[in-house]
Motif scaffolding. Sequence first.
Motif, mmCIF file in Angstrom:
data_model
loop_
_atom_site.group_PDB
_atom_site.id
_atom_site.type_symbol
_atom_site.label_atom_id
_atom_site.label_comp_id
_atom_site.label_asym_id
_atom_site.label_seq_id
_atom_site.Cartn_x
_atom_site.Cartn_y
_atom_site.Cartn_z
ATOM 1 N N GLN A 1 1.160 3.995 -1.695
ATOM 2 C CA GLN A 1 0.363 4.698 -2.687
ATOM 3 C C GLN A 1 0.424 6.199 -2.456
ATOM 4 O O GLN A 1 0.749 6.668 -1.361
ATOM 5 C CB GLN A 1 -1.085 4.185 -2.638
ATOM 6 C CG GLN A 1 -1.183 2.721 -3.061
ATOM 7 C CD GLN A 1 -2.494 2.054 -2.681
ATOM 8 O OE1 GLN A 1 -2.525 1.235 -1.760
ATOM 9 N NE2 GLN A 1 -3.570 2.404 -3.395
ATOM 10 N N VAL B 1 2.206 -6.894 -9.409
ATOM 11 C CA VAL B 1 1.249 -5.955 -8.816
ATOM 12 C C VAL B 1 0.023 -6.751 -8.394
ATOM 13 O O VAL B 1 -0.548 -7.500 -9.194
ATOM 14 C CB VAL B 1 0.843 -4.842 -9.802
ATOM 15 C CG1 VAL B 1 -0.209 -3.937 -9.165
ATOM 16 C CG2 VAL B 1 2.053 -4.034 -10.227
ATOM 17 N N TRP C 1 -4.764 6.536 -5.365
ATOM 18 C CA TRP C 1 -4.674 5.070 -5.536
ATOM 19 C C TRP C 1 -3.394 4.655 -6.244
ATOM 20 O O TRP C 1 -2.929 3.519 -6.097
ATOM 21 C CB TRP C 1 -5.894 4.609 -6.326
ATOM 22 C CG TRP C 1 -5.917 3.189 -6.778
ATOM 23 C CD1 TRP C 1 -6.233 2.094 -6.035
ATOM 24 C CD2 TRP C 1 -5.663 2.706 -8.105
ATOM 25 N NE1 TRP C 1 -6.187 0.960 -6.814
ATOM 26 C CE2 TRP C 1 -5.849 1.302 -8.086
ATOM 27 C CE3 TRP C 1 -5.317 3.324 -9.301
ATOM 28 C CZ2 TRP C 1 -5.684 0.517 -9.226
ATOM 29 C CZ3 TRP C 1 -5.146 2.548 -10.438
ATOM 30 C CH2 TRP C 1 -5.331 1.153 -10.382
ATOM 31 N N GLN C 2 -2.779 5.564 -6.972
ATOM 32 C CA GLN C 2 -1.614 5.222 -7.785
ATOM 33 C C GLN C 2 -0.442 4.792 -6.912
ATOM 34 O O GLN C 2 -0.256 5.281 -5.795
ATOM 35 C CB GLN C 2 -1.191 6.424 -8.645
ATOM 36 C CG GLN C 2 -2.286 6.991 -9.510
ATOM 37 C CD GLN C 2 -2.812 6.016 -10.551
ATOM 38 O OE1 GLN C 2 -2.071 5.129 -10.995
ATOM 39 N NE2 GLN C 2 -4.061 6.181 -10.950
ATOM 40 N N LEU C 3 0.349 3.869 -7.421
ATOM 41 C CA LEU C 3 1.556 3.435 -6.725
ATOM 42 C C LEU C 3 2.608 4.537 -6.766
ATOM 43 O O LEU C 3 2.779 5.201 -7.797
ATOM 44 C CB LEU C 3 2.120 2.171 -7.363
ATOM 45 C CG LEU C 3 1.266 0.906 -7.231
ATOM 46 C CD1 LEU C 3 1.851 -0.208 -8.096
ATOM 47 C CD2 LEU C 3 1.168 0.453 -5.776
ATOM 48 N N HIS D 1 4.317 -5.447 -5.456
ATOM 49 C CA HIS D 1 3.670 -4.197 -5.075
ATOM 50 C C HIS D 1 2.197 -4.507 -4.816
ATOM 51 O O HIS D 1 1.484 -4.939 -5.726
ATOM 52 C CB HIS D 1 3.783 -3.162 -6.190
ATOM 53 C CG HIS D 1 5.188 -2.865 -6.601
ATOM 54 N ND1 HIS D 1 5.903 -1.793 -6.103
ATOM 55 C CD2 HIS D 1 6.015 -3.505 -7.478
ATOM 56 C CE1 HIS D 1 7.106 -1.778 -6.646
ATOM 57 N NE2 HIS D 1 7.205 -2.804 -7.480
ATOM 58 N N ARG E 1 -1.493 -3.063 -3.827
ATOM 59 C CA ARG E 1 -2.215 -1.789 -3.941
ATOM 60 C C ARG E 1 -3.623 -1.955 -3.380
ATOM 61 O O ARG E 1 -4.383 -2.819 -3.827
ATOM 62 C CB ARG E 1 -2.254 -1.358 -5.398
ATOM 63 C CG ARG E 1 -3.000 -0.074 -5.688
ATOM 64 C CD ARG E 1 -2.778 0.359 -7.125
ATOM 65 N NE ARG E 1 -3.018 -0.730 -8.077
ATOM 66 C CZ ARG E 1 -2.631 -0.687 -9.358
ATOM 67 N NH1 ARG E 1 -1.977 0.357 -9.826
ATOM 68 N NH2 ARG E 1 -2.886 -1.696 -10.166
ATOM 69 N N ASP F 1 0.817 -1.225 0.000
ATOM 70 C CA ASP F 1 0.000 0.000 0.000
ATOM 71 C C ASP F 1 0.846 1.269 0.000
ATOM 72 O O ASP F 1 0.486 2.271 0.645
ATOM 73 C CB ASP F 1 -0.952 0.020 1.195
ATOM 74 C CG ASP F 1 -1.954 -1.124 1.163
ATOM 75 O OD1 ASP F 1 -1.977 -1.868 0.168
ATOM 76 O OD2 ASP F 1 -2.700 -1.286 2.147
ATOM 77 N N ASP G 1 -8.219 6.194 -2.085
ATOM 78 C CA ASP G 1 -7.617 5.104 -2.856
ATOM 79 C C ASP G 1 -8.641 4.360 -3.703
ATOM 80 O O ASP G 1 -8.459 3.182 -4.032
ATOM 81 C CB ASP G 1 -6.868 4.137 -1.951
ATOM 82 C CG ASP G 1 -7.729 3.555 -0.838
ATOM 83 O OD1 ASP G 1 -8.912 3.932 -0.736
ATOM 84 O OD2 ASP G 1 -7.213 2.713 -0.073
ATOM 85 N N ASP H 1 -3.712 -6.233 -6.534
ATOM 86 C CA ASP H 1 -4.741 -5.329 -6.025
ATOM 87 C C ASP H 1 -5.577 -6.057 -4.978
ATOM 88 O O ASP H 1 -5.963 -7.210 -5.175
ATOM 89 C CB ASP H 1 -5.636 -4.843 -7.163
ATOM 90 C CG ASP H 1 -4.941 -3.811 -8.029
ATOM 91 O OD1 ASP H 1 -5.041 -3.920 -9.264
ATOM 92 O OD2 ASP H 1 -4.306 -2.889 -7.491
#
Length: 204
Positions: free
Chosen positions: A31, A100, A88-90, A70, A72, A29, A81, A102
């Motif tokens: 972000q 990645v 919300w973007q990394l 990563h 998210r 997270d 987010d 989610d």
Amino acid sequence: MTLPNGAHQPEIALDEHKDDPKRVLIVLDVQVGMLSPPPAGIPSGSTVGPNIATILSYARALVPPPRIVHVRNCGDAGEADEPGAPGWQLVHEPLPGEFVVDKRKNNAFAGTNLGEIVPTTAQIVMVGMQSDFCIRATCSAALARGNEVLLVRGAHATYDRVEVLDHGTITPASVVEAEIEGELEEAGVVLLEMKDLPEMFTDS
């Protein structure tokens, strides 16, 4: 694989990766919203953010690198987010070969394919947010799977906590973070310092 913002992530077979799957760095997270200036972002963002960046850069430079994931968080509509929102973007753009994932729950293994990416025999280095929610839940889940989990002091963080049952008094984020470190260490998580970076992805 189509991500929530419509971007396309190529499907890469696990056996095509040139990383070391015995060692995993989970960037949880990290972000834009979390590392925004307070009060929207975490109080310690100015130190925790660079520490996480240092760990990620070090891991990427290793040959072979650890498996880098990563994670998210995907919030509800209207939240900072919410998928596609700026928050919300990394913070760190994933490199080719990095994963990645989610998620919608505190435990990053719940309802995701993280368990397929991270072998149960892997040693996990955990960094990110928030200490008292997603860090605690994901570290606990990893321990239950049989993973060795390393948590880096100064590379995880949270917000100040409002004590609803104590007349709304505020517990500083630094105190909350220390409480979680103690709880997780008692459960079996190994606590590391930033000075341990040279040994963080080795057997030392």
